[in-house]
Design a protein around this motif. Structure first.
Motif, PDB file in Angstrom:
ATOM      1  N   UNK A   8       0.795  -1.107   0.126  1.00 39.02           N
ATOM      2  CA  UNK A   8      -0.149  -0.069   0.037  1.00 39.02           C
ATOM      3  C   UNK A   8       0.965   0.999  -0.142  1.00 39.02           C
ATOM      4  N   UNK A   9       0.682   2.229  -0.686  1.00 34.89           N
ATOM      5  CA  UNK A   9       1.360   3.548  -1.015  1.00 34.89           C
ATOM      6  C   UNK A   9       0.148   4.562  -1.108  1.00 34.89           C
ATOM      7  N   UNK A  10       0.159   5.294   0.062  1.00 35.66           N
ATOM      8  CA  UNK A  10      -0.824   6.354   0.160  1.00 35.66           C
ATOM      9  C   UNK A  10      -0.125   7.718   0.524  1.00 35.66           C
ATOM     10  N   UNK A  11      -0.287   8.559  -0.376  1.00 37.31           N
ATOM     11  CA  UNK A  11       0.098   9.983  -0.335  1.00 37.31           C
ATOM     12  C   UNK A  11      -0.968  10.992  -0.294  1.00 37.31           C
ATOM     13  N   UNK A  12      -1.296  11.454   0.741  1.00 37.53           N
ATOM     14  CA  UNK A  12      -2.679  12.340   0.768  1.00 37.53           C
ATOM     15  C   UNK A  12      -2.137  13.627   1.101  1.00 37.53           C
ATOM     16  N   UNK A  13      -2.379  14.680   0.321  1.00 40.74           N
ATOM     17  CA  UNK A  13      -2.310  15.819   0.494  1.00 40.74           C
ATOM     18  C   UNK A  13      -0.890  16.142   0.814  1.00 40.74           C
ATOM     19  N   UNK A  14       0.302  15.737   0.198  1.00 38.09           N
ATOM     20  CA  UNK A  14       1.395  15.593   0.111  1.00 38.09           C
ATOM     21  C   UNK A  14       2.397  16.524  -0.593  1.00 38.09           C
ATOM     22  N   UNK A  15       1.633  17.510  -1.299  1.00 41.62           N
ATOM     23  CA  UNK A  15       2.202  18.335  -2.437  1.00 41.62           C
ATOM     24  C   UNK A  15       2.866  17.473  -3.549  1.00 41.62           C
ATOM     25  N   UNK A  57      -5.010  14.669  -3.781  1.00 42.47           N
ATOM     26  CA  UNK A  57      -4.513  15.801  -3.581  1.00 42.47           C
ATOM     27  C   UNK A  57      -2.999  16.078  -3.370  1.00 42.47           C
ATOM     28  N   UNK A  58      -2.326  15.092  -4.056  1.00 38.02           N
ATOM     29  CA  UNK A  58      -0.579  14.989  -4.017  1.00 38.02           C
ATOM     30  C   UNK A  58      -0.211  14.975  -5.575  1.00 38.02           C
ATOM     31  N   UNK A  59      -0.244  16.125  -6.151  1.00 41.55           N
ATOM     32  CA  UNK A  59       0.168  16.206  -7.582  1.00 41.55           C
ATOM     33  C   UNK A  59       1.513  15.795  -7.756  1.00 41.55           C
ATOM     34  N   UNK A  85      -6.913   2.178  -7.127  1.00 42.26           N
ATOM     35  CA  UNK A  85      -6.015   3.107  -7.973  1.00 42.26           C
ATOM     36  C   UNK A  85      -6.639   4.551  -7.470  1.00 42.26           C
ATOM     37  N   UNK A  86      -5.965   5.461  -6.863  1.00 44.06           N
ATOM     38  CA  UNK A  86      -6.701   6.994  -6.610  1.00 44.06           C
ATOM     39  C   UNK A  86      -5.444   7.681  -7.221  1.00 44.06           C
ATOM     40  N   UNK A  87      -5.883   8.364  -8.465  1.00 46.16           N
ATOM     41  CA  UNK A  87      -4.689   9.265  -9.095  1.00 46.16           C
ATOM     42  C   UNK A  87      -5.375  10.598  -8.958  1.00 46.16           C
ATOM     43  N   UNK A  88      -4.887  11.611  -7.986  1.00 46.80           N
ATOM     44  CA  UNK A  88      -5.317  12.886  -7.887  1.00 46.80           C
ATOM     45  C   UNK A  88      -4.331  13.882  -8.534  1.00 46.80           C
ATOM     46  N   UNK A  89      -4.862  14.709  -9.375  1.00 48.24           N
ATOM     47  CA  UNK A  89      -4.054  15.823 -10.110  1.00 48.24           C
ATOM     48  C   UNK A  89      -2.921  15.290 -10.597  1.00 48.24           C
ATOM     49  N   UNK A  90      -3.056  13.923 -11.398  1.00 51.91           N
ATOM     50  CA  UNK A  90      -1.911  13.462 -11.786  1.00 51.91           C
ATOM     51  C   UNK A  90      -1.937  13.553 -13.462  1.00 51.91           C
ATOM     52  N   UNK A  91      -0.611  13.603 -13.975  1.00 51.05           N
ATOM     53  CA  UNK A  91      -0.689  13.721 -15.380  1.00 51.05           C
ATOM     54  C   UNK A  91      -0.789  12.520 -15.632  1.00 51.05           C
ATOM     55  N   UNK A  92      -1.531  11.982 -16.510  1.00 50.34           N
ATOM     56  CA  UNK A  92      -1.745  10.602 -16.888  1.00 50.34           C
ATOM     57  C   UNK A  92      -2.307  10.586 -18.311  1.00 50.34           C
ATOM     58  N   UNK A  93      -1.529   9.513 -19.066  1.00 55.92           N
ATOM     59  CA  UNK A  93      -2.107   9.305 -20.477  1.00 55.92           C
ATOM     60  C   UNK A  93      -2.514   7.886 -20.395  1.00 55.92           C
TER      61      UNK A  93
END
Length: 486
Positions: free
Chosen positions: A194-201, A222-224, A244-252
């Motif tokens: 598990x890798x969780x980075x929430x509100x981590x800039x 919320x971790x761009x 999978x939770x991808x927040x504000x991520x550049x994704x193709x």
């Protein structure tokens, strides 16, 4: 005395799995509201949950949360309307303190809220050699004081901290923090689940993330990602990936040859928040998302708009129970086929041209519906439509006439109408809803206090709240702050 009572309650739990789950609350800050779906992912990654015949790991874990609530060991904050299960919980301060001490004595987990060497630090160097789980709070400008053999690391409110090399790490959960040299550290955590980075800039994912072959959950809410980084295509090669939770991520979307591999994986949750500038490659995106046919939860929020073609993927997703879509531009109509097990639908569009009700009312399990953007003048809900719907919110509808046959929405209890500016009076059909006990009218000044349907609903005991431009509901004796949906 209180410690003895808590110790007895702890020992009275039916198995060591539940006892581990209870002690794990020591990892969270005091008075922290714990979101149960995230807690479930943590407990599963920690291997606390046994395999039970005819039940998924998630189902077993929810039964554990229910067991702890029934024993008054956790405080229920809210429940899900759509599913009925416990959505968030808190731990009483006294129990939280007991869990911290018990977890430390058992060398199960160490919670540290001050830098090592300062008064109040709760572990010693000998503790560090034995412990396999650590939780850090409010530390800054240091390398976290842990040994390289730890299995779990949780962090809250950490500022400019560095992680040491942690090759045996299985769980990394960091919230509201800033990390240094994250990419180089995580690249070597081949056992990570598990890798969780929430509100981590801003963070940088390693290009080798596809080598984390045991990863079950990755969350970047919320971790761009750093402007020079993006979600690596190799992520989709991980066979154990479930959430999978991808927040504000550049994704193709990955090349089609690679995306075919998704047919064999166990992905259950996909949430993506896309920013302007993301390479949509609409056709590839639709094909890629359409192959996630084991999903139970799907959420897509994209700027400027979601491609309308995305609606076509749901016919191939029979297990979906939750769908969130924000936002479409123009939809001629909704697809004729949604998953029959769908319980929650949140859909926002600038324009929906065709009445969506004849399609949605046929969904037998739908409990919560939030819908925005219908531009038609008339709308109709037929008899026997929406058999299980309990909560309905309609936003920015152009409807002037809302026809509602008797027998429609027999279980609807909560109705919200917002910015439906052409609806000059409430439909008489609302009086035939036997369960309606809560009506909210927001930004609808055209509905007069003398409206006959409105007054009849009040007479029948329905709570009516109207939102005026000053920001308060005008009903008495209570005042309510209105929170609009995103």
């Amino acid at each position: 005395m209180m410690s003895a009572i808590l110790a007895r309650s702890y020992k009275d739990l039916p198995n060591h799995h539940l006892r581990s789950c209870l002690l794990y609350f020591a990892a969270f800050p005091e008075d922290y509201e714990i979101y149960v779906p995230e807690l479930i992912e943590l407990w599963i990654a920690e291997s606390f949950i046994p395999h039970t015949p005819n039940h998924t790991l998630e189902e077993t874990t929810r039964s554990y949360v229910t067991e702890l609530a029934q024993r008054s060991l956790v405080q229920v904050v809210c429940r899900s309307t759509a599913h009925g299960w416990i959505e968030s919980i808190r731990i009483h301060d006294i129990l939280h303190g007991w869990c911290i001490e018990e977890a430390r004595q058992d060398r199960f987990l160490y919670a540290i809220d001050k830098p090592a060497g300062q008064a109040g630090a709760s572990s010693s160097s000998s503790d560090n050699l034995i412990s396999y789980r650590f939780s850090f709070q409010t530390l800054s400008d240091q390398i976290l004081p842990v040994k390289p053999n730890i299995r779990s690391l949780l962090g809250f409110e950490l500022e400019s901290v560095s992680l040491p090399k942690l090759r045996f790490l299985r769980v990394l959960c960091i919230e509201n923090s800033t990390l240094k040299d994250f990419s180089s550290v995580i690249a070597g955590c081949i056992h990570l689940r598990l890798l969780r980075l929430a509100n981590c800039g801003r963070v940088v994912l390693p290009s080798s993330i596809g080598k984390l072959l045991y990863l079950q959950t990755i969350e970047l809410r919320n971790s761009a990602l750093d402007s020079q980084s993006q979600v690596q295509n190799s992520l989709w090669d991980i066979p154990t990936l479930r959430h999978v939770y991808l927040g504000n991520a550049f994704f193709s979307p990955p090349p089609l040859a690679r995306s075919v591999r998704l047919q064999n994986n166990e992905l259950q949750t996909f949430e993506y928040i896309g920013e302007a500038g993301t390479d949509l490659r609409c056709h590839d995106m639709v094909i890629f998302l359409g192959q996630m046919n084991q999903l139970t939860t799907f959420a897509l929020r994209m700027r400027p708009n979601i491609p309308a073609e995305v609606l076509n993927i749901f016919a191939n997703m029979p297990h979906l129970v939750d769908i969130t879509l924000f936002r479409f531009n123009v939809l001629d109509k909704l697809p004729a086929e949604f998953p029959q097990g769908l319980r929650h639908l949140f859909l926002v569009a600038d324009v929906i041209k065709q009445d969506p009700m004849p399609i949605l009312e046929k969904l037998p399990c739908l409990v919560v519906l939030h819908l925005s953007g219908y531009e038609g003048q008339t709308m109709c809900c037929s008899s026997q439509g929406f058999p299980r719907l309990q909560e309905l919110r309609l936003d920015s509808f152009s409807t002037e006439v809302w026809g509602m046959e008797e027998g429609a929405m027999p279980k609807l209890s909560h109705l919200t109408l917002q910015s439906c500016e052409k609806m000059s009076k409430l439909p008489v059909g609302l009086l035939h809803l036997p369960s309606l006990d809560h009506l909210e009218l927001a930004y609808m000044p055209q509905i007069s206090e003398d409206d006959s349907t409105l007054n009849e609903l009040r007479r029948k005991g329905c709570e009516v709240h109207t939102f005026n431009p000053c920001g308060m509901f005008t009903n008495k004796p209570n005042l309510y702050i209105y929170a609009a949906a995103p």
